[in-house]
Design a protein around this motif. Structure first.
Motif, mmCIF file in Angstrom:
data_model
loop_
_atom_site.group_PDB
_atom_site.id
_atom_site.type_symbol
_atom_site.label_atom_id
_atom_site.label_comp_id
_atom_site.label_asym_id
_atom_site.label_seq_id
_atom_site.Cartn_x
_atom_site.Cartn_y
_atom_site.Cartn_z
ATOM 1 N N LYS A 182 15.068 45.615 18.760
ATOM 2 C CA LYS A 182 15.013 46.583 17.749
ATOM 3 C C LYS A 182 14.017 47.408 17.922
ATOM 4 N N ALA A 183 12.808 46.711 18.454
ATOM 5 C CA ALA A 183 11.472 47.656 18.787
ATOM 6 C C ALA A 183 11.848 48.536 19.995
ATOM 7 N N PHE A 184 12.523 48.023 20.859
ATOM 8 C CA PHE A 184 12.816 48.984 22.103
ATOM 9 C C PHE A 184 13.747 50.200 21.721
ATOM 10 N N ALA A 185 14.741 49.936 20.667
ATOM 11 C CA ALA A 185 15.600 50.854 20.309
ATOM 12 C C ALA A 185 14.843 52.113 19.541
ATOM 13 N N LYS A 186 13.843 51.560 18.829
ATOM 14 C CA LYS A 186 13.027 52.753 18.332
ATOM 15 C C LYS A 186 12.668 53.651 19.328
ATOM 16 N N LEU A 187 12.153 53.013 20.464
ATOM 17 C CA LEU A 187 11.577 54.073 21.487
ATOM 18 C C LEU A 187 12.720 54.936 22.255
ATOM 19 N N LEU A 188 13.925 54.106 22.390
ATOM 20 C CA LEU A 188 14.954 54.729 22.939
ATOM 21 C C LEU A 188 15.644 55.692 22.403
ATOM 22 N N SER A 189 15.554 55.801 20.930
ATOM 23 C CA SER A 189 16.276 56.895 20.049
ATOM 24 C C SER A 189 15.243 58.247 20.362
ATOM 25 N N ARG A 190 14.285 58.153 20.901
ATOM 26 C CA ARG A 190 13.163 59.351 21.301
ATOM 27 C C ARG A 190 13.153 59.306 22.572
ATOM 28 N N ASN A 191 13.477 58.750 23.455
ATOM 29 C CA ASN A 191 13.412 59.030 24.820
ATOM 30 C C ASN A 191 14.280 59.898 25.509
ATOM 31 N N THR A 192 13.677 60.837 26.371
ATOM 32 C CA THR A 192 14.558 61.856 26.985
ATOM 33 C C THR A 192 14.525 61.893 28.596
ATOM 34 N N THR A 193 14.188 60.616 29.159
ATOM 35 C CA THR A 193 14.354 60.479 30.509
ATOM 36 C C THR A 193 14.948 59.453 31.143
ATOM 37 N N LEU A 194 15.284 58.276 30.616
ATOM 38 C CA LEU A 194 16.062 57.318 30.783
ATOM 39 C C LEU A 194 17.535 57.342 31.121
ATOM 40 N N SER A 195 17.855 57.014 32.381
ATOM 41 C CA SER A 195 19.438 57.282 32.533
ATOM 42 C C SER A 195 20.041 55.904 32.808
ATOM 43 N N GLU A 196 19.168 55.082 33.342
ATOM 44 C CA GLU A 196 19.637 53.463 33.457
ATOM 45 C C GLU A 196 18.882 52.432 32.543
ATOM 46 N N ILE A 197 19.522 51.721 32.035
ATOM 47 C CA ILE A 197 18.825 50.612 31.325
ATOM 48 C C ILE A 197 19.577 49.263 31.468
ATOM 49 N N ASP A 198 18.706 48.096 32.152
ATOM 50 C CA ASP A 198 19.412 46.998 32.321
ATOM 51 C C ASP A 198 18.748 45.855 31.475
#
Length: 122
Positions: free
Chosen positions: A21-37
Protein backbone atom coordinates in the motif's frame (compact mmCIF):
# COMPACT_ATOMS: atom_id res chain seq x y z
CA UNK A 1 23.27 11.86 -17.83
CA UNK A 2 19.72 10.54 -17.42
CA UNK A 3 19.48 8.84 -14.02
CA UNK A 4 15.77 8.07 -13.89
CA UNK A 5 14.92 4.66 -12.45
CA UNK A 6 13.07 2.52 -15.02
CA UNK A 7 13.33 -0.98 -13.52
CA UNK A 8 12.67 -1.87 -9.88
CA UNK A 9 13.24 -5.33 -8.45
CA UNK A 10 11.99 -5.76 -4.87
CA UNK A 11 11.41 -9.51 -4.87
CA UNK A 12 11.73 -11.52 -1.66
CA UNK A 13 11.54 -8.54 0.69
CA UNK A 14 8.36 -9.57 2.55
CA UNK A 15 6.90 -6.07 2.25
CA UNK A 16 3.43 -7.47 2.97
CA UNK A 17 0.11 -5.71 2.38
CA UNK A 18 1.07 -2.52 4.25
CA UNK A 19 4.34 -2.21 2.32
CA UNK A 20 2.47 -2.73 -0.95
CA UNK A 21 0.00 0.00 0.00
CA UNK A 22 2.87 2.40 0.77
CA UNK A 23 4.58 1.48 -2.52
CA UNK A 24 1.29 2.01 -4.37
CA UNK A 25 1.11 5.62 -3.15
CA UNK A 26 4.52 6.28 -4.68
CA UNK A 27 3.70 4.33 -7.83
CA UNK A 28 0.62 6.42 -8.57
CA UNK A 29 2.89 9.50 -8.90
CA UNK A 30 5.85 7.85 -10.63
CA UNK A 31 6.54 8.71 -14.27
CA UNK A 32 9.69 6.69 -15.02
CA UNK A 33 9.25 3.06 -13.94
CA UNK A 34 8.49 0.66 -16.76
CA UNK A 35 9.27 -2.70 -15.09
CA UNK A 36 8.39 -3.75 -11.53
CA UNK A 37 9.10 -7.07 -9.83
CA UNK A 38 7.33 -7.50 -6.49
CA UNK A 39 7.36 -11.30 -6.51
CA UNK A 40 7.47 -13.25 -3.25
CA UNK A 41 6.46 -10.35 -1.02
CA UNK A 42 3.29 -11.71 0.58
CA UNK A 43 1.28 -8.65 -0.47
CA UNK A 44 -2.02 -10.60 -0.40
CA UNK A 45 -5.25 -9.26 -1.91
CA UNK A 46 -5.09 -5.94 -0.06
CA UNK A 47 -1.68 -5.16 -1.53
CA UNK A 48 -2.65 -6.31 -5.02
CA UNK A 49 -5.74 -4.09 -5.04
CA UNK A 50 -3.61 -1.12 -3.92
CA UNK A 51 -1.05 -1.77 -6.69
CA UNK A 52 -3.69 -2.06 -9.40
CA UNK A 53 -5.46 1.07 -8.14
CA UNK A 54 -2.16 2.96 -8.33
CA UNK A 55 -1.56 1.69 -11.84
CA UNK A 56 -4.81 3.35 -12.91
CA UNK A 57 -2.92 6.65 -12.51
CA UNK A 58 0.38 5.40 -13.97
CA UNK A 59 0.99 5.22 -17.71
CA UNK A 60 4.63 4.09 -17.77
CA UNK A 61 4.63 0.60 -16.21
CA UNK A 62 4.50 -2.02 -18.95
CA UNK A 63 5.79 -5.11 -17.09
CA UNK A 64 4.62 -6.24 -13.66
CA UNK A 65 5.62 -9.36 -11.73
CA UNK A 66 3.37 -10.25 -8.77
CA UNK A 67 4.11 -13.97 -8.63
CA UNK A 68 3.91 -15.88 -5.34
CA UNK A 69 2.21 -13.17 -3.31
CA UNK A 70 -0.75 -14.95 -1.77
CA UNK A 71 -3.18 -13.22 -4.12
CA UNK A 72 -6.49 -15.08 -4.24
CA UNK A 73 -9.66 -15.27 -6.28
CA UNK A 74 -10.94 -12.36 -4.16
CA UNK A 75 -8.87 -9.95 -6.30
CA UNK A 76 -9.60 -11.63 -9.63
CA UNK A 77 -12.39 -9.31 -10.76
CA UNK A 78 -10.42 -6.17 -9.98
CA UNK A 79 -7.34 -7.47 -11.79
CA UNK A 80 -9.37 -8.70 -14.78
CA UNK A 81 -11.16 -5.37 -15.05
CA UNK A 82 -7.86 -3.50 -14.92
CA UNK A 83 -6.17 -5.71 -17.53
CA UNK A 84 -9.10 -5.46 -19.91
CA UNK A 85 -8.73 -1.69 -20.28
CA UNK A 86 -5.19 -0.69 -19.27
CA UNK A 87 -3.07 -0.30 -22.39
CA UNK A 88 0.35 0.43 -20.83
CA UNK A 89 0.66 -3.06 -19.30
CA UNK A 90 2.04 -5.51 -21.85
CA UNK A 91 3.17 -8.31 -19.51
CA UNK A 92 2.02 -9.46 -16.09
CA UNK A 93 3.26 -12.46 -14.10
CA UNK A 94 0.75 -13.87 -11.61
CA UNK A 95 2.25 -17.36 -11.25
CA UNK A 96 2.09 -19.05 -7.87
CA UNK A 97 -1.06 -17.23 -6.77
CA UNK A 98 -4.51 -18.75 -6.26
CA UNK A 99 -6.49 -16.80 -8.81
CA UNK A 100 -8.19 -16.81 -12.17
CA UNK A 101 -10.27 -18.96 -14.34
CA UNK A 102 -8.03 -19.68 -17.35
CA UNK A 103 -10.96 -19.14 -19.73
CA UNK A 104 -11.43 -15.64 -18.37
CA UNK A 105 -7.76 -14.89 -19.05
CA UNK A 106 -8.14 -16.08 -22.61
CA UNK A 107 -10.87 -13.49 -23.11
CA UNK A 108 -8.71 -10.53 -22.10
CA UNK A 109 -8.93 -7.62 -24.48
CA UNK A 110 -5.80 -6.26 -26.14
CA UNK A 111 -2.35 -7.77 -26.39
CA UNK A 112 -1.51 -8.23 -22.69
CA UNK A 113 0.64 -11.28 -22.01
CA UNK A 114 -0.40 -12.93 -18.76
CA UNK A 115 1.59 -15.66 -17.02
CA UNK A 116 -0.13 -17.87 -14.46
CA UNK A 117 1.93 -20.90 -13.62
CA UNK A 118 2.99 -22.59 -16.84
CA UNK A 119 0.56 -20.66 -18.99
CA UNK A 120 1.44 -17.49 -20.81
CA UNK A 121 -1.25 -15.98 -23.00
CA UNK A 122 -0.19 -13.80 -25.93
Amino acid sequence: CDSALTKLILCNNNIGPSGAKAFAKLLSRNTTLSEIDLSCNNIKDIGAVAIFSALEKNSTVSSLCLSRNGISEESANIIMDFLSRKTAIKFIDLAGNHIFDIRALENLMGDVRVRTGYLEID
